[in-house]
Design a protein around this motif. Structure first.
Motif, PDB file in Angstrom:
ATOM      1  N   HIS A 150       1.865  -6.172   5.382  1.00  0.00           N
ATOM      2  CA  HIS A 150       0.530  -5.843   4.880  1.00  0.00           C
ATOM      3  C   HIS A 150      -0.587  -6.198   5.855  1.00  0.00           C
ATOM      4  O   HIS A 150      -1.751  -6.243   5.468  1.00  0.00           O
ATOM      5  CB  HIS A 150       0.316  -6.491   3.511  1.00  0.00           C
ATOM      6  CG  HIS A 150       1.253  -5.927   2.480  1.00  0.00           C
ATOM      7  ND1 HIS A 150       1.135  -4.649   1.999  1.00  0.00           N
ATOM      8  CD2 HIS A 150       2.356  -6.456   1.898  1.00  0.00           C
ATOM      9  CE1 HIS A 150       2.111  -4.412   1.145  1.00  0.00           C
ATOM     10  NE2 HIS A 150       2.865  -5.493   1.076  1.00  0.00           N
TER      11      HIS A 150
ATOM     12  N   CYS B 187      -1.619  -0.390   6.068  1.00  0.00           N
ATOM     13  CA  CYS B 187      -0.638  -1.471   6.198  1.00  0.00           C
ATOM     14  C   CYS B 187       0.551  -1.033   7.043  1.00  0.00           C
ATOM     15  O   CYS B 187       0.998   0.119   6.990  1.00  0.00           O
ATOM     16  CB  CYS B 187      -0.141  -1.906   4.823  1.00  0.00           C
ATOM     17  SG  CYS B 187      -1.369  -2.790   3.858  1.00  0.00           S
TER      18      CYS B 187
ATOM     19  N   GLU C  26       3.696  -1.530   6.739  1.00  0.00           N
ATOM     20  CA  GLU C  26       4.856  -0.978   6.055  1.00  0.00           C
ATOM     21  C   GLU C  26       4.638   0.457   5.577  1.00  0.00           C
ATOM     22  O   GLU C  26       5.589   1.146   5.213  1.00  0.00           O
ATOM     23  CB  GLU C  26       5.332  -1.875   4.916  1.00  0.00           C
ATOM     24  CG  GLU C  26       4.478  -1.955   3.699  1.00  0.00           C
ATOM     25  CD  GLU C  26       5.161  -2.813   2.628  1.00  0.00           C
ATOM     26  OE1 GLU C  26       5.105  -2.403   1.463  1.00  0.00           O
ATOM     27  OE2 GLU C  26       5.729  -3.883   2.927  1.00  0.00           O
ATOM     28  N   ASN C  27       3.399   0.934   5.605  1.00  0.00           N
ATOM     29  CA  ASN C  27       3.153   2.350   5.323  1.00  0.00           C
ATOM     30  C   ASN C  27       3.541   3.237   6.496  1.00  0.00           C
ATOM     31  O   ASN C  27       3.573   4.467   6.367  1.00  0.00           O
ATOM     32  CB  ASN C  27       1.673   2.591   4.994  1.00  0.00           C
ATOM     33  CG  ASN C  27       1.312   2.126   3.605  1.00  0.00           C
ATOM     34  OD1 ASN C  27       2.179   1.807   2.803  1.00  0.00           O
ATOM     35  ND2 ASN C  27       0.028   2.073   3.312  1.00  0.00           N
ATOM     36  N   TYR C  28       3.842   2.614   7.649  1.00  0.00           N
ATOM     37  CA  TYR C  28       4.196   3.353   8.854  1.00  0.00           C
ATOM     38  C   TYR C  28       5.613   3.046   9.341  1.00  0.00           C
ATOM     39  O   TYR C  28       6.178   3.850  10.094  1.00  0.00           O
ATOM     40  CB  TYR C  28       3.225   3.005   9.985  1.00  0.00           C
ATOM     41  CG  TYR C  28       1.792   3.385   9.726  1.00  0.00           C
ATOM     42  CD1 TYR C  28       1.287   4.603  10.151  1.00  0.00           C
ATOM     43  CD2 TYR C  28       0.938   2.525   9.036  1.00  0.00           C
ATOM     44  CE1 TYR C  28      -0.032   4.961   9.915  1.00  0.00           C
ATOM     45  CE2 TYR C  28      -0.385   2.866   8.791  1.00  0.00           C
ATOM     46  CZ  TYR C  28      -0.871   4.082   9.226  1.00  0.00           C
ATOM     47  OH  TYR C  28      -2.184   4.432   8.973  1.00  0.00           O
TER      48      TYR C  28
ATOM     49  N   CYS D 173      -2.574   1.376   0.435  1.00  0.00           N
ATOM     50  CA  CYS D 173      -1.293   0.727   0.146  1.00  0.00           C
ATOM     51  C   CYS D 173      -1.319   0.206  -1.283  1.00  0.00           C
ATOM     52  O   CYS D 173      -2.383  -0.078  -1.838  1.00  0.00           O
ATOM     53  CB  CYS D 173      -1.069  -0.416   1.141  1.00  0.00           C
ATOM     54  SG  CYS D 173       0.477  -1.325   0.886  1.00  0.00           S
ATOM     55  N   ARG D 174      -0.135   0.031  -1.876  1.00  0.00           N
ATOM     56  CA  ARG D 174      -0.045  -0.493  -3.241  1.00  0.00           C
ATOM     57  C   ARG D 174      -0.635  -1.896  -3.354  1.00  0.00           C
ATOM     58  O   ARG D 174      -0.988  -2.339  -4.451  1.00  0.00           O
ATOM     59  CB  ARG D 174       1.409  -0.504  -3.703  1.00  0.00           C
ATOM     60  CG  ARG D 174       2.331  -1.304  -2.796  1.00  0.00           C
ATOM     61  CD  ARG D 174       3.793  -1.105  -3.159  1.00  0.00           C
ATOM     62  NE  ARG D 174       4.688  -1.712  -2.179  1.00  0.00           N
ATOM     63  CZ  ARG D 174       5.044  -2.974  -2.165  1.00  0.00           C
ATOM     64  NH1 ARG D 174       4.575  -3.799  -3.102  1.00  0.00           N
ATOM     65  NH2 ARG D 174       5.853  -3.454  -1.249  1.00  0.00           N
TER      66      ARG D 174
ATOM     67  N   ARG E 209      -5.613  -0.971   3.272  1.00  0.00           N
ATOM     68  CA  ARG E 209      -5.443   0.342   3.890  1.00  0.00           C
ATOM     69  C   ARG E 209      -4.759   0.186   5.243  1.00  0.00           C
ATOM     70  O   ARG E 209      -4.975  -0.797   5.952  1.00  0.00           O
ATOM     71  CB  ARG E 209      -6.795   1.045   4.089  1.00  0.00           C
ATOM     72  CG  ARG E 209      -7.567   1.309   2.826  1.00  0.00           C
ATOM     73  CD  ARG E 209      -8.813   2.150   3.103  1.00  0.00           C
ATOM     74  NE  ARG E 209      -8.453   3.517   3.453  1.00  0.00           N
ATOM     75  CZ  ARG E 209      -8.329   4.501   2.567  1.00  0.00           C
ATOM     76  NH1 ARG E 209      -8.539   4.275   1.285  1.00  0.00           N
ATOM     77  NH2 ARG E 209      -8.008   5.724   2.966  1.00  0.00           N
TER      78      ARG E 209
ATOM     79  N   ASN F 224       8.931   9.008   3.525  1.00  0.00           N
ATOM     80  CA  ASN F 224       7.690   9.745   3.256  1.00  0.00           C
ATOM     81  C   ASN F 224       7.297  10.648   4.421  1.00  0.00           C
ATOM     82  O   ASN F 224       6.851  11.781   4.214  1.00  0.00           O
ATOM     83  CB  ASN F 224       6.554   8.764   2.948  1.00  0.00           C
ATOM     84  CG  ASN F 224       6.711   8.086   1.600  1.00  0.00           C
ATOM     85  OD1 ASN F 224       7.465   8.545   0.745  1.00  0.00           O
ATOM     86  ND2 ASN F 224       6.018   6.991   1.405  1.00  0.00           N
TER      87      ASN F 224
ATOM     88  N   ALA G  70       8.428   4.382   4.382  1.00  0.00           N
ATOM     89  CA  ALA G  70       7.571   5.153   5.287  1.00  0.00           C
ATOM     90  C   ALA G  70       8.366   6.239   6.013  1.00  0.00           C
ATOM     91  O   ALA G  70       7.877   7.362   6.203  1.00  0.00           O
ATOM     92  CB  ALA G  70       6.920   4.223   6.303  1.00  0.00           C
TER      93      ALA G  70
END
Length: 324
Positions: free
Chosen positions: A167, A184, A186-188, A177-178, A182, A196, A193
């Motif tokens: 994060h 983060c 782990e979103n990438y 992000c949950r 914004r 997605n 990720a």
């Protein structure tokens, strides 16, 4: 310390509960795995945890008097002082006093660890970090987390939740992000990720794409993507390599903050380490002062899927919060 002392390690995951009896050399004497079935509710999961603990003791034939305690590794926000899982989205738990419940049932001391911290302890005591005083373990699976050993002790923070590496924001204007942040990491760079990114490209591509059927059939997982990438699929290989690029950015930040000797990468996504590690190394070294990064080793986990269990037990034998 007696040669006949043992500890129980518990790894509480969203899909499975793994219990193990470990001796002080890191040998796994006995283990028991049960499905979590978190959808059945908190009480049902707790009963499975207690059952797995009982079964591993029974299977080992070890007298309970030789067991020093129980270590628990759990994802989410924990309070190590109270032995409480404050919030774990993968379990659906809020404010569950799992440490107290296990202690009352078995009459043993209990210590609760964040799962990445537990894995870090395992690698430090018995794995890729043996002999180091400054080591970082990074887990890359559904999410991303880290356990940090600095100057011979575990960095735990106020309540045991330090190391939420996934994060840190690597893009101030990135996707939400949950967690509420914004951009983060782990979103990438997580298994989620990777899924997605592949799904987005496959469903929005205007030209025919041979892998689109994986989306239509609901078979697009990080495991499938990684296996295809390792088998030579150039489309999936690029997506996996991109995750490595972002992990390298995160690793550079860790080097600047903690000056480690070694960074150990583990978790299911690292089964694609042949593609990931070169990207991590390149991205990391491009962003670091040579004098800081040149002596840092980047390796994969030596212990693997039992790291949570072994580290939780290892934390009973050796207090990771005191300088060692």
């Amino acid at each position: 310390m007696s040669k006949e002392e043992y500890a129980i390690g518990l790894d509480l995951g969203g899909t499975k509960i793994l219990a193990g009896l470990v001796d002080q050399t890191g040998r796994l004497i006995a283990q028991k795995q049960l499905p979590t079935h978190a959808e059945e509710g908190e009480k049902a999961v707790i009963e499975r945890v207690l059952s797995a603990t009982h079964d591993v003791l029974s299977a080992s034939g070890i007298h309970p008097e030789k067991v020093r305690g129980v270590g628990i590794a759990s994802a989410g926000v924990i309070n190590s002082d109270s032995g409480e899982v404050v919030f774990a989205s993968n379990l659906g738990w809020r404010n569950v006093p799992i440490g107290t419940l296990i202690g009352q049932r078995f009459g043993l001391p209990v210590q609760l660890f964040n799962d990445a911290n537990a894995a870090a302890i395992a690698e430090w005591l018995w794995g890729a970090g043996v002999g180091t005083r400054n080591m970082i373990y990074v887990t890359v699976s559904t999410g991303v987390g880290a356990g940090i050993i600095s100057d011979g002790r575990l960095v735990s923070g106020r309540d045991g939740s330090a190391g939420e590496f996934g994060h840190i924001s690597i893009d101030w204007n990135g996707p939400s992000c949950r967690c509420g942040n914004r951009g983060c990491l782990e979103n990438y760079a997580s298994g989620t990720a990777i899924e997605n990114a592949a799904r987005h490209i496959l469903t929005t591509a205007k030209e025919p794409v041979t892998n689109r059927t994986l989306v239509e059939n609901g078979e697009l997982t990080a495991k499938v993507i990684s296996e295809a990438a390792l088998a030579g699929d150039p489309f999936f290989a690029q997506i996996v390599k991109q995750a490595g690029f972002y992990l390298g950015i995160g690793a550079a930040n860790l080097i600047y903050l903690f000056n480690p000797e070694v960074i150990v990468f583990g978790g299911g996504v690292m089964n694609a380490s042949a593609l990931l590690l070169p990207e991590i190394e390149t991205s990391m070294r491009e962003r670091c002062i040579p004098g800081l990064v040149n002596e840092v080793r980047v390796v994969t986990s030596h212990i693997g899927v039992e790291a949570g269990v072994m580290g939780a037990a290892g934390g009973i034998f050796k207090n990771p919060y005191c300088k060692n």
